[in-house]
Design an enzyme around this catalytic site. Structure first.
Site, PDB file in Angstrom:
ATOM      1  N   ASN A  60      27.751 106.430  -9.337  1.00 46.63           N
ATOM      2  CA  ASN A  60      29.328 106.534  -9.431  1.00 46.63           C
ATOM      3  C   ASN A  60      29.029 104.899  -9.985  1.00 46.63           C
ATOM      4  OD1 ASN A  60      31.447 104.614  -9.191  1.00 46.63           O
ATOM      5  ND2 ASN A  60      32.741 106.180  -7.231  1.00 46.63           N
ATOM      6  N   VAL A  61      29.374 104.556 -10.918  1.00 49.58           N
ATOM      7  CA  VAL A  61      28.905 103.128 -11.169  1.00 49.58           C
ATOM      8  C   VAL A  61      29.923 101.659 -11.263  1.00 49.58           C
ATOM      9  CG1 VAL A  61      28.962 103.373 -14.091  1.00 49.58           C
ATOM     10  CG2 VAL A  61      31.016 102.559 -12.979  1.00 49.58           C
ATOM     11  N   SER A 141      38.256  97.837 -25.208  1.00 47.03           N
ATOM     12  CA  SER A 141      39.114  98.883 -25.793  1.00 47.03           C
ATOM     13  C   SER A 141      39.929  97.776 -25.768  1.00 47.03           C
ATOM     14  CB  SER A 141      40.411  99.335 -24.442  1.00 47.03           C
ATOM     15  OG  SER A 141      41.219  99.942 -25.022  1.00 47.03           O
ATOM     16  N   TYR A 154      43.926  97.727 -16.829  1.00 44.33           N
ATOM     17  CA  TYR A 154      43.447  98.278 -17.403  1.00 44.33           C
ATOM     18  C   TYR A 154      42.958  97.379 -18.891  1.00 44.33           C
ATOM     19  CZ  TYR A 154      40.966 101.584 -20.928  1.00 44.33           C
ATOM     20  OH  TYR A 154      40.519 102.079 -21.652  1.00 44.33           O
ATOM     21  N   LYS A 158      39.162  95.266 -19.277  1.00 43.75           N
ATOM     22  CA  LYS A 158      38.556  95.462 -20.441  1.00 43.75           C
ATOM     23  C   LYS A 158      38.337  94.016 -20.991  1.00 43.75           C
ATOM     24  CE  LYS A 158      37.839  99.289 -20.996  1.00 43.75           C
ATOM     25  NZ  LYS A 158      36.311 100.189 -20.902  1.00 43.75           N
ATOM     26  N   ILE A 187      42.409 106.779 -29.241  1.00 42.04           N
ATOM     27  CA  ILE A 187      41.402 107.750 -29.952  1.00 42.04           C
ATOM     28  C   ILE A 187      41.472 109.579 -29.358  1.00 42.04           C
ATOM     29  CG2 ILE A 187      38.474 108.604 -29.825  1.00 42.04           C
ATOM     30  CD1 ILE A 187      39.741 105.773 -31.300  1.00 42.04           C
TER      31      ILE A 187
END
Length: 243
Positions: A60-61, A141, A154, A158, A187
């Site tokens: 898990n990062v 992103s 988010y 990012k 995407i």
């Protein structure tokens, strides 16, 4: 054995990057995953189908100790191996308006995209510096470049990743290590599967969602020797939605 590590490599954009690097390079592909071992093994099959080799590696990062232990154990078992390419792709979304956002939704998203970048890259970079070569590619992103309503967490994660890319690039450039980011727009992937493409594509000049492979091609180029004079750069892959 020279290797490329892709975090969050089992699905979506990460999977496409693993496959593209398997096609375009001789790198042994390290496919990191957190929970979904089946998806990681499926990605490994696709890498091997392209005539290349790989391993799956679980961590898990967000957990610095887990990252360190998993990578050190792998290195111990592969003493001759060198990780030359890091693709920091792992990321999650927990969307919602900021005024109603629980602190955990803020922290979880920051931990995965931003602290995940730190935990993996910080652990591996000293060896890259000693070897005087490396490629670090961060998956940012469009949200981190222009900001997206309903994604303050988010966008923050990012956006910080974009700034970190530009700063780190300056620190390590003399050692022939490049640090770049790609910033995808809409995407087709698990992350966008619940979005209404028919409605949203009107916002996109190219009038469609992108394919994961269209991001993977840019990552593969940045990972190559051909991109040796590009560093600190952010490549937007978004169909013109923000240009």
């Amino acid at each position: 054995m020279k290797c490329a590590l892709i975090t969050g490599g089992s699905r979506g954009i990460g999977k496409a990057i693993c496959k593209q690097l398997a096609i375009d390079t001789d790198y042994h592909i390290l496919i990191n995953y957190n929970n979904n071992k089946e998806a990681a093994l499926d990605t490994l099959k696709e890498v091997e189908a392209e005539g290349n080799t790989g391993d799956i590696i679980q961590f898990n990062v967000t957990d610095a100790e887990q990252v360190k232990t998993a990578l050190d154990t792998w290195q111990e078992n592969n003493k001759e191996a060198t990780i030359e390419v890091i693709v920091n792709n792992a990321g999650i979304t927990k969307d919602g308006l900021f005024m109603w956002m629980p602190q955990t939704d803020w922290q979880d998203v920051i931990n995965t995209s931003l602290n995940g970048f730190f935990n993996v890259t910080n652990h591996l970079i000293q060896k890259m510096l000693r070897n005087r070569y490396g490629r670090i590619i961060n998956i940012a992103s469009v949200s981190g470049v222009k900001g997206t309503a309903g994604q303050t967490n988010y966008s923050a994660a990012k956006g910080a990743l974009v700034a970190a890319t530009k700063a780190l690039a300056q620190e390590v450039a003399k050692r022939k290590i490049t640090v770049n980011a790609v910033a995808p727009g809409f995407i087709k992937s698990d992350m966008t599967s619940e979005l209404n493409e028919a409605e949203l594509k009107n916002l996109i000049p190219i009038n469609r969602f992108g394919e994961p492979e269209e991001v993977a091609h840019a990552v593969s180029f940045l990972a190559s020797k051909k991109a040796s004079y590009i560093t600190g750069e952010v490549i937007n892959i978004n169909g013109g939605i923000y240009s």
